[in-house]
Design an enzyme around this catalytic site. Structure first.
Site, PDB file in Angstrom:
ATOM      1  N   ASP A   1      36.507  34.720  37.263  1.00 38.82           N
ATOM      2  CA  ASP A   1      36.798  33.386  36.728  1.00 38.82           C
ATOM      3  C   ASP A   1      35.912  33.051  35.539  1.00 38.82           C
ATOM      4  O   ASP A   1      34.688  32.965  35.673  1.00 38.82           O
ATOM      5  CB  ASP A   1      36.584  32.335  37.830  1.00 38.82           C
ATOM      6  CG  ASP A   1      37.705  32.360  38.854  1.00 38.82           C
ATOM      7  OD1 ASP A   1      38.874  32.260  38.448  1.00 38.82           O
ATOM      8  OD2 ASP A   1      37.405  32.498  40.055  1.00 38.82           O
TER       9      ASP A   1
ATOM     10  N   ASP B   1      46.062  31.105  43.526  1.00 35.91           N
ATOM     11  CA  ASP B   1      44.617  30.928  43.363  1.00 35.91           C
ATOM     12  C   ASP B   1      44.214  29.516  43.738  1.00 35.91           C
ATOM     13  O   ASP B   1      44.614  28.557  43.078  1.00 35.91           O
ATOM     14  CB  ASP B   1      44.258  31.219  41.895  1.00 35.91           C
ATOM     15  CG  ASP B   1      42.767  31.179  41.618  1.00 35.91           C
ATOM     16  OD1 ASP B   1      41.971  30.969  42.551  1.00 35.91           O
ATOM     17  OD2 ASP B   1      42.398  31.368  40.441  1.00 35.91           O
TER      18      ASP B   1
ATOM     19  N   HIS C   1      38.720  39.349  41.150  1.00 43.28           N
ATOM     20  CA  HIS C   1      39.154  38.181  40.376  1.00 43.28           C
ATOM     21  C   HIS C   1      37.930  37.557  39.706  1.00 43.28           C
ATOM     22  O   HIS C   1      36.962  37.180  40.368  1.00 43.28           O
ATOM     23  CB  HIS C   1      39.849  37.174  41.301  1.00 43.28           C
ATOM     24  CG  HIS C   1      40.424  35.989  40.579  1.00 43.28           C
ATOM     25  ND1 HIS C   1      41.625  36.042  39.895  1.00 43.28           N
ATOM     26  CD2 HIS C   1      39.957  34.730  40.405  1.00 43.28           C
ATOM     27  CE1 HIS C   1      41.878  34.866  39.360  1.00 43.28           C
ATOM     28  NE2 HIS C   1      40.867  34.043  39.641  1.00 43.28           N
TER      29      HIS C   1
ATOM     30  N   SER D   1      37.619  36.156  44.589  1.00 42.17           N
ATOM     31  CA  SER D   1      37.093  35.488  43.395  1.00 42.17           C
ATOM     32  C   SER D   1      35.573  35.518  43.460  1.00 42.17           C
ATOM     33  O   SER D   1      34.973  34.906  44.348  1.00 42.17           O
ATOM     34  CB  SER D   1      37.564  34.035  43.341  1.00 42.17           C
ATOM     35  OG  SER D   1      36.713  33.312  42.475  1.00 42.17           O
TER      36      SER D   1
ATOM     37  N   MET E   1      48.132  28.119  40.135  1.00 44.21           N
ATOM     38  CA  MET E   1      46.939  27.461  40.674  1.00 44.21           C
ATOM     39  C   MET E   1      47.375  26.520  41.790  1.00 44.21           C
ATOM     40  O   MET E   1      48.246  25.669  41.587  1.00 44.21           O
ATOM     41  CB  MET E   1      46.228  26.640  39.587  1.00 44.21           C
ATOM     42  CG  MET E   1      45.646  27.429  38.431  1.00 44.21           C
ATOM     43  SD  MET E   1      44.475  28.699  38.922  1.00 44.21           S
ATOM     44  CE  MET E   1      43.206  27.745  39.772  1.00 44.21           C
TER      45      MET E   1
ATOM     46  N   MET F   1      39.790  30.472  31.781  1.00 43.35           N
ATOM     47  CA  MET F   1      39.933  29.012  31.738  1.00 43.35           C
ATOM     48  C   MET F   1      39.126  28.551  30.539  1.00 43.35           C
ATOM     49  O   MET F   1      38.037  27.962  30.676  1.00 43.35           O
ATOM     50  CB  MET F   1      39.432  28.397  33.053  1.00 43.35           C
ATOM     51  CG  MET F   1      40.359  28.680  34.231  1.00 43.35           C
ATOM     52  SD  MET F   1      39.577  28.455  35.843  1.00 43.35           S
ATOM     53  CE  MET F   1      38.870  30.094  36.060  1.00 43.35           C
TER      54      MET F   1
ATOM     55  N   HIS G   1      40.500  35.793  34.670  1.00 46.25           N
ATOM     56  CA  HIS G   1      41.230  34.516  34.634  1.00 46.25           C
ATOM     57  C   HIS G   1      40.510  33.625  33.638  1.00 46.25           C
ATOM     58  O   HIS G   1      39.443  33.085  33.934  1.00 46.25           O
ATOM     59  CB  HIS G   1      41.232  33.918  36.060  1.00 46.25           C
ATOM     60  CG  HIS G   1      41.788  32.539  36.150  1.00 46.25           C
ATOM     61  ND1 HIS G   1      41.646  31.749  37.275  1.00 46.25           N
ATOM     62  CD2 HIS G   1      42.495  31.789  35.256  1.00 46.25           C
ATOM     63  CE1 HIS G   1      42.238  30.587  37.076  1.00 46.25           C
ATOM     64  NE2 HIS G   1      42.742  30.585  35.856  1.00 46.25           N
TER      65      HIS G   1
ATOM     66  N   MET H   1      34.976  30.291  32.823  1.00 47.14           N
ATOM     67  CA  MET H   1      35.085  28.843  32.542  1.00 47.14           C
ATOM     68  C   MET H   1      34.152  28.483  31.395  1.00 47.14           C
ATOM     69  O   MET H   1      33.021  28.977  31.329  1.00 47.14           O
ATOM     70  CB  MET H   1      34.694  28.044  33.784  1.00 47.14           C
ATOM     71  CG  MET H   1      35.514  28.400  35.013  1.00 47.14           C
ATOM     72  SD  MET H   1      35.124  27.311  36.394  1.00 47.14           S
ATOM     73  CE  MET H   1      36.060  28.105  37.705  1.00 47.14           C
TER      74      MET H   1
END
Ligand code: DX5
Ligand code: ZN
Length: 233
Positions: free
Chosen positions: A40, A181, A38, A13, A143, A74, A72, A42
């Protein structure tokens, strides 16, 4: 797919990478043997933190990264960003079902764009969201921390949930990856694999493990992950 034939993939990540030298960090983890990047995303809305978006994904592609990029999301809402990440060169796009008003449509948007689609389950989100869309997912991401930050501790109850997700995948006969994760470390990755995971996100465990001589070399921690996983086969 049985345990014996399952291949294990390591997905660093980049949330824990040095953002001031991101291209080089990604080059380094891939050179050290990582399989997937990976990524992320957000939005300070669905989760209480703000990170990187499609422009950074595109920049990594332009930098020369050819490995799969696992976006990913979010974020809420999700559909607009799905299009942006397809354009930006993502390989996998996963989202949280609670963040989409139309889960089936969002999954379809991802596949129509030529990407692999996945659903992400927070620690308290039930796997029943899979009931009617199992044939539309390429990845199930569990998660093992509440989303928003790197460096949190693995929530042990996720192991039972992994076993349940593995049962569902095996019963379906479909080719679906089971990703974990949050809080994945050298000392728990084997137990996590035995519970059914085949794709392992690790942020702080990898990016904080560079040697004193070279803080941006990640060979040794990735080798340790592989040694642990070799014992599981
Ligand atoms: C958390 C992110 C994770 C995070 C994992 O919301 O989805 O990918 O970077 O970090 P570690 O491996 O440090 O728990
Ligand atoms: Zn993540």
């Amino acid at each position: 797919m049985t345990d014996a034939t399952r291949d294990f993939l390591i997905a660093p990540s980049i949330l824990s990478a040095d953002f001031a030298r991101l291209g080089e960090e990604v080059d380094n983890v891939l050179a050290a043997g990582a399989d997937i990047v990976h990524f992320d995303v957000m939005d300070n809305h669905y989760v209480p933190n703000l990170t990187i978006g499609p422009m950074v994904c595109e920049a990594l592609r332009k930098h020369g990264v050819t490995a799969p990029i696992d976006a990913h999301l979010m974020v809420r809402p999700v559909d607009r960003l799905i299009d942006d990440f397809i354009e930006a060169g993502a390989s996998y796009i996963t989202f949280h079902p609670e963040a989409s008003d139309h889960i089936d449509r969002s999954l379809q948007l991802i596949r129509d764009g030529g990407c692999k689609a996945g659903l992400v389950f927070n620690p308290a989100t039930p796997l029943s969201y899979l009931d009617h869309v199992m044939d539309k997912v390429d990845m199930i991401l569990l998660m093992s921390v509440n989303p928003g930050f790197g460096g949190q501790a693995f929530i042990p109850g996720t192991l039972d949930k992994l076993r349940e997700a593995r049962r569902r995948i095996d019963a379906s006969g479909l080719d679906i990856r089971l990703e974990i994760d949050g809080g994945v470390k050298v000392d728990n990755i084997a137990e996590i694999a035995r519970a059914g995971a085949d794709t392992f996100v690790a942020g702080s465990a990898i990016f904080k493990a560079g040697s004193e001589v070279d803080p941006h070399r990640y060979d040794s921690v990735i080798r340790e992950f592989r040694e642990q996983l070799a014992g599981v086969r």
